[in-house]
Write a protein that holds these residues in place. Structure first.
Motif, PDB file in Angstrom:
ATOM      1  N   GLU A   1       3.419 -50.136  -5.573  1.00 18.89           N
ATOM      2  CA  GLU A   1       2.617 -51.287  -6.002  1.00 18.89           C
ATOM      3  C   GLU A   1       1.776 -51.826  -4.851  1.00 18.89           C
ATOM      4  OE1 GLU A   1       5.602 -53.859  -7.720  1.00 18.89           O
ATOM      5  OE2 GLU A   1       5.205 -53.107  -9.730  1.00 18.89           O
ATOM      6  N   GLU A   2       2.335 -51.838  -3.639  1.00 20.26           N
ATOM      7  CA  GLU A   2       1.582 -52.301  -2.464  1.00 20.26           C
ATOM      8  C   GLU A   2       0.402 -51.374  -2.186  1.00 20.26           C
ATOM      9  OE1 GLU A   2       4.409 -52.723   0.732  1.00 20.26           O
ATOM     10  OE2 GLU A   2       5.455 -54.355  -0.313  1.00 20.26           O
TER      11      GLU A   2
ATOM     12  N   TRP B   1      -1.077 -49.443  -4.419  1.00 18.67           N
ATOM     13  CA  TRP B   1      -2.004 -49.634  -5.541  1.00 18.67           C
ATOM     14  C   TRP B   1      -2.873 -50.878  -5.330  1.00 18.67           C
ATOM     15  CZ3 TRP B   1      -4.884 -47.852  -9.082  1.00 18.67           C
ATOM     16  CH2 TRP B   1      -5.362 -48.657 -10.120  1.00 18.67           C
ATOM     17  N   LYS B   2      -2.255 -51.973  -4.906  1.00 20.48           N
ATOM     18  CA  LYS B   2      -3.014 -53.209  -4.681  1.00 20.48           C
ATOM     19  C   LYS B   2      -4.053 -53.016  -3.583  1.00 20.48           C
ATOM     20  CE  LYS B   2       0.553 -56.230  -6.469  1.00 20.48           C
ATOM     21  NZ  LYS B   2       1.775 -56.919  -6.153  1.00 20.48           N
ATOM     22  N   ARG B   3      -3.676 -52.271  -2.525  1.00 21.71           N
ATOM     23  CA  ARG B   3      -4.600 -52.008  -1.425  1.00 21.71           C
ATOM     24  C   ARG B   3      -5.773 -51.145  -1.918  1.00 21.71           C
ATOM     25  NH1 ARG B   3      -0.953 -50.109   1.940  1.00 21.71           N
ATOM     26  NH2 ARG B   3      -1.664 -47.964   2.010  1.00 21.71           N
TER      27      ARG B   3
ATOM     28  N   LEU C   1      -6.815 -50.824  -5.075  1.00 19.30           N
ATOM     29  CA  LEU C   1      -7.595 -51.611  -6.025  1.00 19.30           C
ATOM     30  C   LEU C   1      -8.509 -52.597  -5.293  1.00 19.30           C
ATOM     31  CD1 LEU C   1      -8.165 -52.242  -8.985  1.00 19.30           C
ATOM     32  CD2 LEU C   1      -6.262 -53.853  -8.939  1.00 19.30           C
ATOM     33  N   ASP C   2      -7.970 -53.245  -4.286  1.00 12.09           N
ATOM     34  CA  ASP C   2      -8.755 -54.189  -3.485  1.00 12.09           C
ATOM     35  C   ASP C   2      -9.944 -53.485  -2.832  1.00 12.09           C
ATOM     36  OD1 ASP C   2      -9.191 -56.801  -2.220  1.00 12.09           O
ATOM     37  OD2 ASP C   2      -8.626 -55.766  -0.363  1.00 12.09           O
ATOM     38  N   GLY C   3      -9.695 -52.312  -2.254  1.00 12.37           N
ATOM     39  CA  GLY C   3     -10.764 -51.554  -1.612  1.00 12.37           C
ATOM     40  C   GLY C   3     -11.835 -51.116  -2.608  1.00 12.37           C
TER      41      GLY C   3
ATOM     42  N   LEU D   1     -12.554 -52.584  -5.505  1.00  9.83           N
ATOM     43  CA  LEU D   1     -13.287 -53.764  -5.965  1.00  9.83           C
ATOM     44  C   LEU D   1     -14.312 -54.245  -4.923  1.00  9.83           C
ATOM     45  CD1 LEU D   1     -10.431 -55.724  -7.775  1.00  9.83           C
ATOM     46  CD2 LEU D   1     -12.302 -54.432  -8.822  1.00  9.83           C
ATOM     47  N   ARG D   2     -13.939 -54.129  -3.641  1.00 10.34           N
ATOM     48  CA  ARG D   2     -14.875 -54.518  -2.567  1.00 10.34           C
ATOM     49  C   ARG D   2     -16.129 -53.640  -2.593  1.00 10.34           C
ATOM     50  NH1 ARG D   2     -12.367 -57.131   2.314  1.00 10.34           N
ATOM     51  NH2 ARG D   2     -10.327 -57.811   1.632  1.00 10.34           N
TER      52      ARG D   2
ATOM     53  N   GLU E   1     -18.421 -54.352  -5.668  1.00 15.64           N
ATOM     54  CA  GLU E   1     -19.087 -55.658  -5.713  1.00 15.64           C
ATOM     55  C   GLU E   1     -20.581 -55.567  -5.483  1.00 15.64           C
ATOM     56  OE1 GLU E   1     -17.036 -58.076  -2.871  1.00 15.64           O
ATOM     57  OE2 GLU E   1     -15.458 -58.625  -4.289  1.00 15.64           O
TER      58      GLU E   1
END
Length: 112
Positions: A96-97, A99-101, A103-105, A107-108, A111
């Motif tokens: 999950e950690e 995946w969040k990293r 996903l964050d990358g 999305l950045r 943008e």
């Protein structure tokens, strides 16, 4: 279509995590996992047996889930229930950690 190929590849990368997540609260049998995946994802994840069971067997081989057969009660056939192990819970937290990293990358970058 080209986008179906990309969609398949993207989904494939998160299936182990989603299966472990669904097993976090309680043991479930295959069809139950398929139904829950469909309902909770708003029909985004429509798994077939041929997709789910290799994932479950791989997670079992990796000791992240344990399968146990239920007793046949009345007309109910025995079912194999899959349960997340302690090792599986630790792995899920790590996945999950990651995946969040990711996903964050993503999305950045998106943008722009």
């Amino acid at each position: 279509m080209m986008n179906e190929k990309y969609e398949r590849q993207m989904k494939k990368g998160v299936l182990d995590m989603l299966v472990l997540r669904l097993l976090k609260s309680e043991a479930k049998y295959g069809y139950q996992i398929i139904q829950e995946m469909k309902e909770k994802s708003g029909d985004t994840f429509l798994l077939k047996d041929g997709t789910l069971y290799p994932i479950l067997y791989r997670l079992e081989d990796d000791k992240l889930v344990a399968g146990k057969w239920s007793e046949a009660v009345g007309k109910q056939v025995p079912r194999k229930y899959y349960e997340i192990t302690e090792e599986g819970k630790k792995a899920l937290t790590e996945i999950e950690e990651v995946w969040k990293r990711i996903l964050d990358g993503v999305l950045r970058i998106m943008e722009d």
